[in-house]
Design a protein around this motif. Structure first.
Motif, PDB file in Angstrom:
ATOM      1  N   ARG A 133     -47.880 -10.302 -23.157  1.00 31.89           N
ATOM      2  CA  ARG A 133     -48.005 -11.535 -22.383  1.00 31.89           C
ATOM      3  C   ARG A 133     -46.699 -12.236 -22.494  1.00 31.89           C
ATOM      4  O   ARG A 133     -46.268 -13.030 -21.549  1.00 31.89           O
ATOM      5  N   ASP A 134     -46.384 -12.541 -23.754  1.00 29.45           N
ATOM      6  CA  ASP A 134     -44.929 -13.359 -23.823  1.00 29.45           C
ATOM      7  C   ASP A 134     -43.725 -12.725 -23.140  1.00 29.45           C
ATOM      8  O   ASP A 134     -42.944 -13.331 -22.466  1.00 29.45           O
ATOM      9  N   PHE A 135     -43.836 -11.393 -23.149  1.00 27.42           N
ATOM     10  CA  PHE A 135     -42.596 -10.757 -22.348  1.00 27.42           C
ATOM     11  C   PHE A 135     -42.515 -10.919 -20.819  1.00 27.42           C
ATOM     12  O   PHE A 135     -41.693 -11.228 -20.068  1.00 27.42           O
ATOM     13  N   LEU A 136     -43.964 -10.985 -20.394  1.00 28.11           N
ATOM     14  CA  LEU A 136     -43.992 -11.252 -18.664  1.00 28.11           C
ATOM     15  C   LEU A 136     -44.013 -12.678 -18.646  1.00 28.11           C
ATOM     16  O   LEU A 136     -43.467 -13.079 -17.416  1.00 28.11           O
ATOM     17  N   ALA A 137     -44.383 -13.449 -19.581  1.00 23.78           N
ATOM     18  CA  ALA A 137     -44.132 -14.988 -19.167  1.00 23.78           C
ATOM     19  C   ALA A 137     -42.559 -15.516 -19.436  1.00 23.78           C
ATOM     20  O   ALA A 137     -42.295 -16.603 -18.849  1.00 23.78           O
ATOM     21  N   ALA A 138     -41.770 -14.658 -20.018  1.00 21.99           N
ATOM     22  CA  ALA A 138     -40.339 -15.012 -20.086  1.00 21.99           C
ATOM     23  C   ALA A 138     -39.710 -14.941 -18.856  1.00 21.99           C
ATOM     24  O   ALA A 138     -38.317 -15.627 -18.836  1.00 21.99           O
ATOM     25  N   GLY A 139     -40.242 -14.599 -17.903  1.00 27.66           N
ATOM     26  CA  GLY A 139     -39.211 -14.632 -16.611  1.00 27.66           C
ATOM     27  C   GLY A 139     -39.554 -13.418 -15.605  1.00 27.66           C
ATOM     28  O   GLY A 139     -40.507 -12.801 -15.737  1.00 27.66           O
ATOM     29  N   GLY A 140     -38.403 -13.402 -14.852  1.00 31.70           N
ATOM     30  CA  GLY A 140     -38.720 -12.387 -13.791  1.00 31.70           C
ATOM     31  C   GLY A 140     -39.200 -12.886 -12.552  1.00 31.70           C
ATOM     32  O   GLY A 140     -39.729 -13.623 -12.400  1.00 31.70           O
ATOM     33  N   LYS A 141     -38.587 -12.424 -11.329  1.00 31.17           N
ATOM     34  CA  LYS A 141     -38.836 -12.806 -10.003  1.00 31.17           C
ATOM     35  C   LYS A 141     -40.241 -12.293  -9.385  1.00 31.17           C
ATOM     36  O   LYS A 141     -40.733 -12.604  -8.391  1.00 31.17           O
ATOM     37  N   ARG A 142     -40.617 -11.181 -10.077  1.00 32.75           N
ATOM     38  CA  ARG A 142     -41.845 -10.520  -9.516  1.00 32.75           C
ATOM     39  C   ARG A 142     -41.709  -9.906  -8.328  1.00 32.75           C
ATOM     40  O   ARG A 142     -42.422  -9.716  -7.384  1.00 32.75           O
ATOM     41  N   ILE A 143     -40.323  -9.442  -8.030  1.00 34.23           N
ATOM     42  CA  ILE A 143     -40.033  -8.946  -6.820  1.00 34.23           C
ATOM     43  C   ILE A 143     -40.775  -7.746  -6.248  1.00 34.23           C
ATOM     44  O   ILE A 143     -40.967  -7.406  -5.109  1.00 34.23           O
ATOM     45  N   ARG A 144     -40.933  -6.815  -7.328  1.00 35.22           N
ATOM     46  CA  ARG A 144     -41.660  -5.618  -6.947  1.00 35.22           C
ATOM     47  C   ARG A 144     -43.293  -5.869  -6.521  1.00 35.22           C
ATOM     48  O   ARG A 144     -43.757  -5.254  -5.664  1.00 35.22           O
ATOM     49  N   ALA A 145     -43.882  -6.985  -7.152  1.00 38.07           N
ATOM     50  CA  ALA A 145     -45.325  -7.223  -6.834  1.00 38.07           C
ATOM     51  C   ALA A 145     -45.245  -7.794  -5.617  1.00 38.07           C
ATOM     52  O   ALA A 145     -46.071  -7.723  -4.695  1.00 38.07           O
ATOM     53  N   LEU A 146     -44.230  -8.810  -5.015  1.00 39.32           N
ATOM     54  CA  LEU A 146     -44.105  -9.340  -3.902  1.00 39.32           C
ATOM     55  C   LEU A 146     -44.056  -8.291  -2.782  1.00 39.32           C
ATOM     56  O   LEU A 146     -44.788  -8.515  -1.701  1.00 39.32           O
ATOM     57  N   LEU A 147     -42.997  -7.471  -3.019  1.00 43.14           N
ATOM     58  CA  LEU A 147     -42.751  -6.578  -1.992  1.00 43.14           C
ATOM     59  C   LEU A 147     -44.057  -5.570  -1.727  1.00 43.14           C
ATOM     60  O   LEU A 147     -44.488  -4.934  -0.683  1.00 43.14           O
ATOM     61  N   CYS A 148     -44.842  -5.293  -2.953  1.00 43.44           N
ATOM     62  CA  CYS A 148     -46.113  -4.469  -2.628  1.00 43.44           C
ATOM     63  C   CYS A 148     -47.106  -5.281  -1.641  1.00 43.44           C
ATOM     64  O   CYS A 148     -47.614  -4.816  -0.893  1.00 43.44           O
ATOM     65  N   VAL A 149     -47.297  -6.596  -1.884  1.00 47.19           N
ATOM     66  CA  VAL A 149     -48.056  -7.455  -1.110  1.00 47.19           C
ATOM     67  C   VAL A 149     -47.548  -7.474   0.311  1.00 47.19           C
ATOM     68  O   VAL A 149     -48.359  -7.603   1.440  1.00 47.19           O
ATOM     69  N   VAL A 150     -46.136  -7.698   0.350  1.00 49.65           N
ATOM     70  CA  VAL A 150     -45.632  -7.634   1.670  1.00 49.65           C
ATOM     71  C   VAL A 150     -45.982  -6.499   2.376  1.00 49.65           C
ATOM     72  O   VAL A 150     -45.904  -6.295   3.531  1.00 49.65           O
ATOM     73  N   GLY A 151     -45.819  -5.285   1.625  1.00 48.28           N
ATOM     74  CA  GLY A 151     -45.835  -4.018   2.271  1.00 48.28           C
ATOM     75  C   GLY A 151     -47.422  -3.930   2.715  1.00 48.28           C
ATOM     76  O   GLY A 151     -47.606  -3.287   4.035  1.00 48.28           O
ATOM     77  N   TRP A 152     -48.288  -4.394   1.865  1.00 52.02           N
ATOM     78  CA  TRP A 152     -49.846  -4.359   2.502  1.00 52.02           C
ATOM     79  C   TRP A 152     -49.673  -5.209   3.962  1.00 52.02           C
ATOM     80  O   TRP A 152     -50.361  -4.834   4.686  1.00 52.02           O
ATOM     81  N   HIS A 153     -49.328  -6.241   4.141  1.00 53.25           N
ATOM     82  CA  HIS A 153     -49.201  -7.009   5.292  1.00 53.25           C
ATOM     83  C   HIS A 153     -48.597  -6.096   6.312  1.00 53.25           C
ATOM     84  O   HIS A 153     -48.913  -6.262   7.631  1.00 53.25           O
ATOM     85  N   ALA A 154     -47.456  -5.563   6.100  1.00 56.86           N
ATOM     86  CA  ALA A 154     -46.503  -4.731   7.191  1.00 56.86           C
ATOM     87  C   ALA A 154     -47.472  -3.671   7.604  1.00 56.86           C
ATOM     88  O   ALA A 154     -47.259  -3.442   8.915  1.00 56.86           O
ATOM     89  N   ALA A 155     -48.465  -3.514   7.101  1.00 59.13           N
ATOM     90  CA  ALA A 155     -49.219  -2.053   7.411  1.00 59.13           C
ATOM     91  C   ALA A 155     -50.566  -2.837   7.937  1.00 59.13           C
ATOM     92  O   ALA A 155     -51.578  -1.938   8.158  1.00 59.13           O
ATOM     93  N   GLY A 156     -50.634  -4.201   8.217  1.00 60.13           N
ATOM     94  CA  GLY A 156     -51.678  -4.573   8.891  1.00 60.13           C
ATOM     95  C   GLY A 156     -53.108  -5.125   8.142  1.00 60.13           C
ATOM     96  O   GLY A 156     -54.062  -5.410   8.551  1.00 60.13           O
ATOM     97  N   GLY A 157     -52.572  -5.177   6.414  1.00 60.58           N
ATOM     98  CA  GLY A 157     -53.645  -5.609   5.628  1.00 60.58           C
ATOM     99  C   GLY A 157     -54.041  -6.964   5.857  1.00 60.58           C
ATOM    100  O   GLY A 157     -53.124  -7.856   5.937  1.00 60.58           O
ATOM    101  N   SER A 158     -55.114  -7.285   6.159  1.00 61.37           N
ATOM    102  CA  SER A 158     -55.931  -8.488   6.480  1.00 61.37           C
ATOM    103  C   SER A 158     -57.156  -8.895   5.744  1.00 61.37           C
ATOM    104  O   SER A 158     -57.641 -10.373   5.789  1.00 61.37           O
ATOM    105  N   GLU A 159     -57.711  -7.948   5.047  1.00 61.43           N
ATOM    106  CA  GLU A 159     -59.056  -8.102   4.367  1.00 61.43           C
ATOM    107  C   GLU A 159     -58.568  -8.864   3.016  1.00 61.43           C
ATOM    108  O   GLU A 159     -57.655  -9.270   2.780  1.00 61.43           O
TER     109      GLU A 159
END
Length: 500
Positions: free
Chosen positions: A192-218
């Motif tokens: 938890r401390d390691f994850l809270a120390a920072g990071g742009k979460r760019i992989r997580a963001l790209l994952c959600v954007v990829g979902w939108h790119a494929a038509g994810g809406s639910e």
């Protein structure tokens, strides 16, 4: 003509009669789509470039030439288009509407139905209160009737918060379960401390954007769990990477193995046990990443696709890390350094996260291939920028020059380019200094000077730029939903600019 504008804090607009548009500074939108339509005047050359002289085309040309102050760049007087003035950062996409107002042939060849248009000025009707730049008017006092397409943007800040909430809930459950089973609760706390120390979460963001790119809406619940799983996987990879490199810090804090070593005191065994403890924390992060992935509720077909992509990502990262640790051959081999970048970083940072999100939405092979066409060059640019930041820092001072990669002797494209272009004397100095655990700031300054003198830094910058431009070309020609395209453009900047 329909101009689809991706802005970053300002609006390009124009008025009849060559009057420039005044837009209140406090009403500038973050992202806007709007239409600006007028046919060429009678007697104009029908064979001429239909975009020639258009304000948006002039803006794009100026941006390509590297101009930063765009005010006045696209002032056009007495031309076939209304006058336009750049009031801020630039835009990217331009698409055509035929003269009848019917479906338009876009640059990618796909015909789409344009928005409804009014009979006089051929603008989309829009309610005044829905304008993102309410109060804008021509300087001669006439209201602007330019239409605005009301498109819901992907709120990346909200996505980041949602991913963090999934991670926090998951790790809290793990800590509570550890207490109930008499397991050491500090393992979950360390993560938890390691994850809270920072990071742009760019992989997580790209994952959600990829979902939108494929038509994810639910419901986003499934894709958020997959995205959060990626952050646990990244924690595993970084913790292990720090052990192998014996890095002192990570994100401004002691690396996990160093923190555990300190906790053990000055014992002669502390160094080995700290590394062993961190290895196990990293292993649990990987196990929990898989557990979180499996908790995403998906159909059998989508689950098979997602897990297949995830397994491929794990394998690629392991091979990339192995090449990085055990790499042999000439230290000036740029292609070998790029191969490490592709396997270790490019696939896991951009390509696979995009594909995983798309697969959650049921993407077909064409969409997954598009994720690859975007992901590999952007992932490579991301790592090339990271290598530059570690050695030179950022121009705004947010990221200071470091010694980590230089002391480690990391086989980067930057170093390979420097060795390739160096004189024999410079090669001798680079090989003598880089890789020394006791390298000080004086020695690092000499290395930086050689990398500047040989053009290695400039060459690496050009490689980043060429890959960024490749991503933009793919996006220009892609049939992605506008919201996903805009989000990807913004993330491309985040991944490649000089920021910490």
């Amino acid at each position: 003509m329909v101009v689809d504008i991706d802005t970053a804090g300002a609006v390009l607009a124009s008025c009849p009669g060559g009057q420039a548009l005044d837009v209140p500074a406090n009403s500038l939108p973050a992202l806007v789509d709007w239409t600006l339509c007028e046919p060429k005047r009678a007697g104009s050359d029908k064979d001429a470039d239909p975009l020639a002289g258009h304000p948006a085309a002039l803006l794009r040309q100026a941006v390509a030439q590297g101009k930063r102050d765009l005010a006045g760049v696209c002032d056009v007087q007495n031309g076939p288009w209304w006058s336009g003035r750049a009031l801020g950062p630039p835009w990217s996409l331009i698409r055509h509407e035929d003269q009848t107002g019917g479906p338009a042939a876009w640059p990618d060849g796909i015909r789409r139905q344009p928005p409804p248009i009014g009979p006089k000025w051929r603008h989309s009707p829009v309610a005044r209160e829905s304008w993102p730049f309410a109060g804008a008017s021509c300087r001669e006092g006439r209201p602007v009737t330019s239409g605005v397409l009301d498109v819901q943007e992907i709120d990346l800040s909200a996505v980041r918060e949602q991913v963090d909430a999934v991670l926090e809930d998951f790790l809290e459950d793990k800590a509570r379960a550890a207490l109930g089973r008499s397991h050491p609760p500090e393992v979950a706390d360390t993560l938890r401390d390691f994850l809270a120390a920072g990071g742009k979460r760019i992989r997580a963001l790209l994952c959600v954007v990829g979902w939108h790119a494929a038509g994810g809406s639910e419901d986003r619940a499934a894709v958020l769990k997959v995205a959060a799983s990626l952050e646990l996987f990244v924690a595993f990879a970084l913790i292990h990477d720090d052990i192998m490199d014996d890095s002192a810090t990570r994100r401004g804090r002691p690396a996990v193995h160093r923190a555990l070593r300190t906790r053990l005191g000055s014992s002669s065994r502390a160094e080995r046990l700290g590394a062993g403890g961190a290895l196990l924390v990293g292993n649990l992060a990987l196990i929990w990443a898989q557990e979180l992935l499996h908790s995403a509720e998906l159909s059998v077909q989508r689950r098979r696709a997602v897990h297949g992509l995830y397994d491929a990502m794990l394998e690629e990262v392991m091979y990339g890390q192995y090449l990085d640790v055990m790499g042999t051959g000439p230290d000036d081999d740029i292609d070998a350094a790029l191969r490490i970048v592709r396997y270790k970083t490019a696939t896991a940072t951009v390509e696979r996260p995009l594909q995983l999100g798309a697969a959650v939405a049921g993407a077909d092979d064409t969409t997954l291939d598009l994720c690859t066409a975007l992901g590999l060059p952007l992932g490579e640019a991301f790592q090339l920028r990271d290598d530059l930041l570690d050695v030179f820092g950022s121009t705004d001072g947010a990221c200071t020059p470091g010694l980590g990669d230089l002391r480690e002797g990391k086989r980067t494209v930057l170093l390979a380019a420097g060795l390739r272009a160096a004189t024999p004397a410079q090669q001798h100095r680079l090989r003598r200094l880089v890789g020394r655990a006791d390298l000080d700031e004086h020695g690092a300054a000499e290395v930086r000077a050689i990398l500047e003198q040989t053009g290695a830094r400039h060459r690496t910058e050009r490689m980043i730029t060429s890959r960024y431009e490749q991503v933009m070309r793919v996006l220009d020609a892609s049939p992605l939903p506008p919201t996903a395209s805009r989000a990807l453009r913004g993330l491309a900047v985040t991944a490649t600019q000089y920021t910490s």
